[in-house]
Design an enzyme around this catalytic site. Structure first.
Site, PDB file in Angstrom:
ATOM      1  N   ASN A   1     -57.708  52.978  -4.484  1.00  0.00           N
ATOM      2  CA  ASN A   1     -57.351  54.498  -4.428  1.00  0.00           C
ATOM      3  C   ASN A   1     -57.129  54.617  -2.808  1.00  0.00           C
ATOM      4  O   ASN A   1     -58.128  54.487  -1.987  1.00  0.00           O
ATOM      5  CB  ASN A   1     -58.588  55.370  -4.775  1.00  0.00           C
ATOM      6  CG  ASN A   1     -58.158  56.690  -5.061  1.00  0.00           C
ATOM      7  OD1 ASN A   1     -57.715  57.517  -5.846  1.00  0.00           O
ATOM      8  ND2 ASN A   1     -58.566  57.390  -3.887  1.00  0.00           N
TER       9      ASN A   1
ATOM     10  N   GLY B   1      -1.259  54.550  -0.083  1.00  0.00           N
ATOM     11  CA  GLY B   1      -0.790  55.683   0.482  1.00  0.00           C
ATOM     12  C   GLY B   1      -1.979  56.214   1.217  1.00  0.00           C
ATOM     13  O   GLY B   1      -3.310  56.002   0.763  1.00  0.00           O
TER      14      GLY B   1
ATOM     15  N   LEU C   1      -2.471  50.321  -7.196  1.00  0.00           N
ATOM     16  CA  LEU C   1      -1.720  50.846  -6.031  1.00  0.00           C
ATOM     17  C   LEU C   1      -2.823  51.821  -5.289  1.00  0.00           C
ATOM     18  O   LEU C   1      -3.263  52.696  -5.965  1.00  0.00           O
ATOM     19  CB  LEU C   1      -0.536  51.727  -6.485  1.00  0.00           C
ATOM     20  CG  LEU C   1       0.535  50.888  -7.239  1.00  0.00           C
ATOM     21  CD1 LEU C   1       1.695  51.789  -7.543  1.00  0.00           C
ATOM     22  CD2 LEU C   1       0.758  49.525  -6.797  1.00  0.00           C
ATOM     23  N   ALA C   2      -2.932  51.172  -4.053  1.00  0.00           N
ATOM     24  CA  ALA C   2      -3.716  51.954  -2.945  1.00  0.00           C
ATOM     25  C   ALA C   2      -3.482  52.046  -1.679  1.00  0.00           C
ATOM     26  O   ALA C   2      -4.240  51.635  -0.916  1.00  0.00           O
ATOM     27  CB  ALA C   2      -5.410  51.395  -3.443  1.00  0.00           C
TER      28      ALA C   2
ATOM     29  N   ARG D   1      -3.090  65.252   1.434  1.00  0.00           N
ATOM     30  CA  ARG D   1      -3.472  66.249   0.929  1.00  0.00           C
ATOM     31  C   ARG D   1      -5.055  66.383   0.824  1.00  0.00           C
ATOM     32  O   ARG D   1      -5.722  67.455   0.536  1.00  0.00           O
ATOM     33  CB  ARG D   1      -2.871  66.730  -0.512  1.00  0.00           C
ATOM     34  CG  ARG D   1      -1.453  67.141  -0.410  1.00  0.00           C
ATOM     35  CD  ARG D   1      -0.987  67.431  -1.608  1.00  0.00           C
ATOM     36  NE  ARG D   1      -0.407  66.498  -2.561  1.00  0.00           N
ATOM     37  CZ  ARG D   1      -0.173  66.401  -3.780  1.00  0.00           C
ATOM     38  NH1 ARG D   1      -0.343  67.434  -4.630  1.00  0.00           N
ATOM     39  NH2 ARG D   1       0.210  65.317  -4.395  1.00  0.00           N
TER      40      ARG D   1
ATOM     41  N   ASN E   1       5.082  61.655 -18.351  1.00  0.00           N
ATOM     42  CA  ASN E   1       4.693  60.114 -17.786  1.00  0.00           C
ATOM     43  C   ASN E   1       3.394  60.102 -16.790  1.00  0.00           C
ATOM     44  O   ASN E   1       3.406  60.974 -15.953  1.00  0.00           O
ATOM     45  CB  ASN E   1       5.869  59.770 -16.926  1.00  0.00           C
ATOM     46  CG  ASN E   1       5.538  58.545 -16.219  1.00  0.00           C
ATOM     47  OD1 ASN E   1       4.840  57.367 -16.661  1.00  0.00           O
ATOM     48  ND2 ASN E   1       6.140  58.304 -15.131  1.00  0.00           N
TER      49      ASN E   1
ATOM     50  N   LYS F   1     -42.956  52.509   1.144  1.00  0.00           N
ATOM     51  CA  LYS F   1     -41.605  51.832   1.660  1.00  0.00           C
ATOM     52  C   LYS F   1     -41.932  50.431   1.495  1.00  0.00           C
ATOM     53  O   LYS F   1     -43.022  49.769   2.028  1.00  0.00           O
ATOM     54  CB  LYS F   1     -41.302  52.131   3.153  1.00  0.00           C
ATOM     55  CG  LYS F   1     -40.200  51.226   3.609  1.00  0.00           C
ATOM     56  CD  LYS F   1     -41.014  50.498   4.752  1.00  0.00           C
ATOM     57  CE  LYS F   1     -40.029  49.274   5.286  1.00  0.00           C
ATOM     58  NZ  LYS F   1     -40.469  48.259   6.257  1.00  0.00           N
TER      59      LYS F   1
ATOM     60  N   ARG G   1     -65.314  54.738  13.326  1.00  0.00           N
ATOM     61  CA  ARG G   1     -64.824  56.092  13.881  1.00  0.00           C
ATOM     62  C   ARG G   1     -66.120  56.290  15.062  1.00  0.00           C
ATOM     63  O   ARG G   1     -67.325  55.797  15.122  1.00  0.00           O
ATOM     64  CB  ARG G   1     -65.043  57.202  13.054  1.00  0.00           C
ATOM     65  CG  ARG G   1     -66.276  57.432  12.105  1.00  0.00           C
ATOM     66  CD  ARG G   1     -66.052  58.180  10.729  1.00  0.00           C
ATOM     67  NE  ARG G   1     -67.160  58.313  10.187  1.00  0.00           N
ATOM     68  CZ  ARG G   1     -67.415  58.699   8.941  1.00  0.00           C
ATOM     69  NH1 ARG G   1     -66.382  58.677   8.126  1.00  0.00           N
ATOM     70  NH2 ARG G   1     -68.555  58.892   8.346  1.00  0.00           N
TER      71      ARG G   1
ATOM     72  N   ALA H   1     -64.104  57.487   5.167  1.00  0.00           N
ATOM     73  CA  ALA H   1     -63.016  58.547   5.945  1.00  0.00           C
ATOM     74  C   ALA H   1     -63.169  58.801   7.226  1.00  0.00           C
ATOM     75  O   ALA H   1     -64.036  58.425   7.981  1.00  0.00           O
ATOM     76  CB  ALA H   1     -63.254  59.910   5.469  1.00  0.00           C
TER      77      ALA H   1
END
Length: 455
Positions: free
Chosen positions: A376, A11, A8-9, A15, A169, A350, A439, A422
């Site tokens: 690395n 209602g 039963l689902a 509250r 009950n 990701k 660079r 780097a």
């Protein structure tokens, strides 16, 4: 014996004071109605019918095709809700359990025991009851001197003697399915609320000359329903304690069980140590001898043996054996990290593959990439995977050394055994054993700093 279930689902659950359907509120990372359905699935129920009404489509979206659905457009009581399943269940041989989408603590073992007891007693209806020292608000189970169930008396209708009864009950019952639908034709809404109550079936089935019994569940807390946020928090606490104790008894060290959150679908091996503030949810698998440091979050992921996770977030990913992750790493979207790898502080990975021995120790973003064995990644190295419209892949061959603050602009491939200097921005493929430098050449202008300061 064929087994059926009605959940039963329908209602609203006013509250809860929420726009979210009550049964969709979560306990330990899973909606209450999902808990109810999962436990029915585990014991092999042949047909599960969920009665929906308020926010029906949101419940459908949650359960999808795991169940069949019956619609209750008007909220006219629990008996009326079960009547809505007539087209799906009437006439079938077997036993039907009626339960609720807001009772997340009821275990598969208790449900199984209830079916078995009902069958052994050859009963038409078996009421799941429990005993509590504080039965206020519950319907009382009234028995005769021989212990036979006579009726259920609601609190408001109970006399002084009946109010002293501690057996209550729970609302959950097993029925002979054909008897259930025959009895439902005799139910009326002759009450102050104008509703059809399932509890009236006890007297109706007795008057039909059929057997009514009760199965007393030893754990009252299992049967608790959730009607507001306070009860939701309590259910979370009870279930968390139950699950943590299960794992501890099976060889897991949980330093502070009250500050550790482990979902119902998590599998954990032996000699795992879990520090406070950890949350593990979804169908995650933690192998033997893993250490999970404080304030880690693991979602739908697999962690290999002898691996250490420290204050990091891992979702929908696989971490190999003897690998270290963290602190403050974020691994997500089907990342695969190999054995003896190292993912350090403030590294985000990701949808990437790190093969065995690959390392990214500090301050990097690696997305849509494949790193070979023993690569690395220097501090601050980045895979530039997004051109504003599409994501592109970076491939870095085995044993390559990527210097600090290197940008790899995808799509780009670096063959094995290369060195990337780097500060380079790599936009072209790099051959095997090559040194790539991309660079600007440094130029020192003597004394020019004084000119700048004077300005």
């Amino acid at each position: 014996m064929n087994k059926y279930a009605v959940v039963l689902a329908a209602g609203k659950g006013t509250r809860m004071k929420s726009s979210l359907h009550k049964v969709l509120h979560q306990v330990l990372g899973k909606s209450m109605v999902d808990h109810a359905v999962t436990n029915l699935e585990k014991i092999g129920v042949d047909k599960i019918v969920t009665v929906i009404g308020y926010e029906a489509e949101s419940v459908r979206a949650e359960l999808q095709d795991r169940v069949e659905y019956a619609m209750q457009t008007e909220q006219l009581g629990t008996g009326h809700a079960v009547m809505m399943t007539k087209e799906l269940l009437e006439g079938l041989d077997g036993v039907t359990i009626v339960t609720y989408g807001d009772v997340p603590l009821l275990t598969e073992q208790t449900i199984s025991n209830l079916f078995d007891y009902h069958q052994s007693q050859k009963a038409a209806i078996t009421i799941l009851t429990a005993c509590t020292d504080n039965p206020t608000g519950y319907g009382r189970i009234i028995r005769d001197e021989e212990g036979n169930v006579l009726r259920i008396v609601e609190q408001k209708d109970a006399n002084t003697e009946e109010l002293l009864v501690k057996e209550i009950n729970t609302g959950v019952c097993c029925y002979d399915n054909k008897v259930l639908f025959e009895a439902l034709t005799k139910i009326t809404n002759n009450n102050s609320q104008g509703e059809y109550y399932l509890t009236d079936l006890v007297g109706i089935i007795r008057d039909m000359g059929l057997k009514v019994v009760a199965y007393v569940n030893e754990d009252f807390e299992e049967t608790l329903g959730v009607n507001d946020r306070v009860q939701l928090a309590y259910a979370e606490k009870v279930l968390r304690k139950r699950i943590n104790e299960f794992h501890m008894r099976n060889g897991v060290t949980i330093i502070d069980p009250e500050a550790t959150y482990i979902g119902t679908d998590v599998q954990i091996g032996q000699d795992v140590i879990i520090y406070p503030g950890t949350m593990i949810t979804g169908p995650s698998i933690i192998a033997n001898n893993v250490v999970i440091g404080a304030n880690s979050q693991i979602i739908n992921s697999t962690i290999g043996e002898h691996t250490t996770i420290n204050a990091s977030v891992i979702s929908d990913s696989i971490i190999g054996a003897s690998t270290t992750v963290g602190p403050f790493a974020h691994i997500r979207m089907h990342a695969e990290i190999g054995n003896k790898a190292r993912i350090g502080n403030f590294v985000e990975i990701k949808k990437s593959v790190f093969k065995d021995g690959a390392k990214s120790a500090h301050l990097s973003y690696i997305g849509d990439a494949e790193l070979g064995e023993n690569v690395n990644m220097g501090c601050g190295s980045i895979t530039v995977n997004y051109d504003g419209k599409n994501k592109h892949k970076t491939v870095i061959g085995a044993n390559t050394m990527v210097g600090c603050n290197v940008n790899l602009v995808a799509p780009v491939t670096v063959e094995p055994n290369a060195y990337l200097a780097a500060g380079s921005t790599i936009t072209k493929n790099v051959p095997e054993d090559a040194l790539a430098i991309a660079r600007s050449k440094q130029e020192n202008k003597e004394g020019y700093a004084k000119v700048i300061r004077q300005k």
